[in-house]
Design a protein around this motif. Structure first.
Motif, PDB file in Angstrom:
ATOM      1  N   LEU A  93      31.244  72.835 -43.699  1.00 41.04           N
ATOM      2  CA  LEU A  93      31.722  72.283 -44.964  1.00 41.04           C
ATOM      3  C   LEU A  93      31.762  70.763 -44.848  1.00 41.04           C
ATOM      4  CD1 LEU A  93      33.179  72.606 -47.774  1.00 41.04           C
ATOM      5  CD2 LEU A  93      35.318  72.720 -46.470  1.00 41.04           C
ATOM      6  N   LEU A  94      31.160  70.076 -45.811  1.00 41.75           N
ATOM      7  CA  LEU A  94      31.185  68.618 -45.844  1.00 41.75           C
ATOM      8  C   LEU A  94      31.868  68.149 -47.122  1.00 41.75           C
ATOM      9  CD1 LEU A  94      28.003  69.561 -44.894  1.00 41.75           C
ATOM     10  CD2 LEU A  94      28.054  67.179 -44.163  1.00 41.75           C
ATOM     11  N   TYR A  95      32.627  67.066 -47.024  1.00 43.57           N
ATOM     12  CA  TYR A  95      33.231  66.484 -48.222  1.00 43.57           C
ATOM     13  C   TYR A  95      33.604  65.028 -47.961  1.00 43.57           C
ATOM     14  CZ  TYR A  95      37.674  67.599 -45.824  1.00 43.57           C
ATOM     15  OH  TYR A  95      38.705  67.698 -44.911  1.00 43.57           O
ATOM     16  N   PHE A 135      32.332  80.203 -52.244  1.00 49.21           N
ATOM     17  CA  PHE A 135      32.289  78.813 -52.686  1.00 49.21           C
ATOM     18  C   PHE A 135      31.982  78.769 -54.174  1.00 49.21           C
ATOM     19  CE2 PHE A 135      29.848  74.634 -52.830  1.00 49.21           C
ATOM     20  CZ  PHE A 135      30.990  73.841 -52.754  1.00 49.21           C
ATOM     21  N   GLY A 136      32.844  78.110 -54.933  1.00 50.99           N
ATOM     22  CA  GLY A 136      32.642  78.016 -56.375  1.00 50.99           C
ATOM     23  C   GLY A 136      33.970  77.944 -57.103  1.00 50.99           C
ATOM     24  N   GLY A 137      34.015  78.530 -58.314  1.00 51.82           N
ATOM     25  CA  GLY A 137      35.229  78.493 -59.118  1.00 51.82           C
ATOM     26  C   GLY A 137      36.316  79.390 -58.561  1.00 51.82           C
ATOM     27  N   LEU A 192      41.488  78.476 -46.858  1.00 53.18           N
ATOM     28  CA  LEU A 192      41.265  78.223 -48.283  1.00 53.18           C
ATOM     29  C   LEU A 192      41.415  76.734 -48.576  1.00 53.18           C
ATOM     30  CD1 LEU A 192      40.929  79.090 -51.256  1.00 53.18           C
ATOM     31  CD2 LEU A 192      43.373  79.632 -51.291  1.00 53.18           C
ATOM     32  N   PHE A 193      40.365  76.131 -49.158  1.00 53.66           N
ATOM     33  CA  PHE A 193      40.351  74.714 -49.515  1.00 53.66           C
ATOM     34  C   PHE A 193      40.274  74.605 -51.042  1.00 53.66           C
ATOM     35  CE2 PHE A 193      39.253  74.829 -45.192  1.00 53.66           C
ATOM     36  CZ  PHE A 193      39.228  73.558 -44.630  1.00 53.66           C
ATOM     37  N   LEU A 194      41.246  73.943 -51.641  1.00 58.71           N
ATOM     38  CA  LEU A 194      41.284  73.799 -53.096  1.00 58.71           C
ATOM     39  C   LEU A 194      40.823  72.400 -53.493  1.00 58.71           C
ATOM     40  CD1 LEU A 194      44.711  75.526 -53.868  1.00 58.71           C
ATOM     41  CD2 LEU A 194      42.423  76.531 -53.918  1.00 58.71           C
ATOM     42  N   PHE A 195      39.567  72.307 -53.918  1.00 54.68           N
ATOM     43  CA  PHE A 195      39.015  71.033 -54.357  1.00 54.68           C
ATOM     44  C   PHE A 195      39.240  70.855 -55.860  1.00 54.68           C
ATOM     45  CE2 PHE A 195      36.477  72.119 -50.559  1.00 54.68           C
ATOM     46  CZ  PHE A 195      36.707  70.976 -49.803  1.00 54.68           C
ATOM     47  N   HIS A 196      38.669  69.799 -56.410  1.00 60.54           N
ATOM     48  CA  HIS A 196      38.869  69.480 -57.827  1.00 60.54           C
ATOM     49  C   HIS A 196      38.141  70.465 -58.743  1.00 60.54           C
ATOM     50  CE1 HIS A 196      38.337  67.325 -61.647  1.00 60.54           C
ATOM     51  NE2 HIS A 196      39.414  66.634 -61.328  1.00 60.54           N
ATOM     52  N   GLU A 198      36.014  73.089 -57.570  1.00 62.20           N
ATOM     53  CA  GLU A 198      35.683  74.352 -56.939  1.00 62.20           C
ATOM     54  C   GLU A 198      36.630  74.597 -55.773  1.00 62.20           C
ATOM     55  OE1 GLU A 198      32.338  72.031 -56.799  1.00 62.20           O
ATOM     56  OE2 GLU A 198      34.110  70.994 -56.110  1.00 62.20           O
ATOM     57  N   LEU A 199      36.529  75.789 -55.219  1.00 65.95           N
ATOM     58  CA  LEU A 199      37.283  76.092 -54.012  1.00 65.95           C
ATOM     59  C   LEU A 199      36.331  76.662 -52.970  1.00 65.95           C
ATOM     60  CD1 LEU A 199      37.638  79.428 -53.862  1.00 65.95           C
ATOM     61  CD2 LEU A 199      39.420  78.994 -55.547  1.00 65.95           C
ATOM     62  N   PHE A 200      36.756  76.546 -51.729  1.00 65.08           N
ATOM     63  CA  PHE A 200      36.006  77.118 -50.608  1.00 65.08           C
ATOM     64  C   PHE A 200      36.983  77.941 -49.790  1.00 65.08           C
ATOM     65  CE2 PHE A 200      35.092  77.075 -46.085  1.00 65.08           C
ATOM     66  CZ  PHE A 200      33.785  77.536 -46.039  1.00 65.08           C
ATOM     67  N   GLU A 201      36.578  79.145 -49.429  1.00 61.07           N
ATOM     68  CA  GLU A 201      37.406  79.941 -48.530  1.00 61.07           C
ATOM     69  C   GLU A 201      36.514  80.749 -47.608  1.00 61.07           C
ATOM     70  OE1 GLU A 201      39.892  82.933 -50.426  1.00 61.07           O
ATOM     71  OE2 GLU A 201      38.625  82.865 -52.212  1.00 61.07           O
ATOM     72  N   CYS A 202      37.037  81.025 -46.436  1.00 60.36           N
ATOM     73  CA  CYS A 202      36.242  81.778 -45.474  1.00 60.36           C
ATOM     74  C   CYS A 202      37.146  82.533 -44.517  1.00 60.36           C
ATOM     75  CB  CYS A 202      35.306  80.852 -44.697  1.00 60.36           C
ATOM     76  SG  CYS A 202      36.124  79.768 -43.508  1.00 60.36           S
ATOM     77  N   ILE A 203      36.548  83.505 -43.851  1.00 67.01           N
ATOM     78  CA  ILE A 203      37.184  84.220 -42.751  1.00 67.01           C
ATOM     79  C   ILE A 203      36.449  83.790 -41.492  1.00 67.01           C
ATOM     80  CG2 ILE A 203      37.622  86.465 -41.696  1.00 67.01           C
ATOM     81  CD1 ILE A 203      37.667  87.669 -44.507  1.00 67.01           C
TER      82      ILE A 203
END
Length: 230
Positions: A93-95, A135-137, A192-196, A198-203
């Motif tokens: 993940l890059l940001y 990854f998305g909404g 779980l990452f809550l961006f502006h 979208e969100l990203f989550e993973c196991i």
């Protein structure tokens, strides 16, 4: 067996959380007009109390709980522009990392482009032994409808999810396999990452982080190469 002490504790926490909700709403209203550091401090204290009670209640009910994820750089809230690179085994993940411009007076908005060659600080988060990711909404405008809302979620923040329903669902699916071993899931975590937007989550089993300076394209190239490394 009915546990009256637990039911009483849940009822007590529910009442305290309701009072905390009222305090937080009042603190938010106080921020609407021109405010001072006093109103800001009250809001931060009320919000911290509210999140703590949310987590305590969810934990007591044996529901999923969202805790702050330590060791992750804070991203640019307005335009983090997250990107995901994944091979099914490696996931990166890059940001854009948040940078405070001391000369910014709030009178303008700086537009950022992913194709820009301008140098920024970019976070590179690699998730180890990533089992799955999403990854998305949804975006930040509808977070109050997220299943984990009121369980400790903080907008624009990274979390680890304890007692994850997603992990339990995946374990249930895999349990029919002849070589299924529940111990293999003990070290897997839900992030779980809550961006502006979208969100990203993973196991995954864990993650490592580096912050690099350069354009997004320059930083993404070696990360892309890493995806294909043995």
């Amino acid at each position: 067996m009915f546990d009256s002490s637990k039911e009483k504790a849940i009822a007590d926490l529910t009442t305290r959380l309701k009072l905390s909700d009222d305090r937080l709403k009042e603190a938010i209203r106080a921020l609407a007009p021109k405010h001072t550091d006093i109103e800001r401090a009250e809001y931060e204290a009320a919000n911290e109390e509210n999140l703590r009670l949310q987590r305590e209640l969810a934990q007591l009910k044996e529901m999923p709980v969202a805790y702050p994820l330590e060791g992750v750089p804070q991203w640019d809230v307005g335009a983090p522009m997250p990107h995901v690179l994944s091979s099914g085994y490696r996931t990166i993940l890059l940001y854009y990392v948040q940078d405070i411009d001391p000369n910014w007076d709030g009178s303008y908005v700086k537009i950022r482009s992913t194709s820009s060659e301008e140098v920024y600080r970019i976070a590179v988060v690699e998730f180890h032994h990533c089992y799955a990711y999403k990854f998305g909404g949804p975006n930040d405008e509808v977070l109050d409808r997220h299943p984990l809302w009121n369980s400790g979620l903080e907008p624009y923040s990274a979390h680890r999810i304890e007692n994850s329903l997603w992990i339990k669902e995946e374990m249930q699916i895999n349990s029919v396999h002849s070589q299924f071993d529940p111990e293999h899931w003990q070290n897997r975590k839900h992030f779980l990452f809550l961006f502006h937007d979208e969100l990203f989550e993973c196991i995954a089993g864990g993650f490592s982080v580096s912050v690099q300076s350069g354009s997004l394209v320059d930083i993404a190239q070696p990360a892309f190469t890493t995806i294909f490394a043995d």
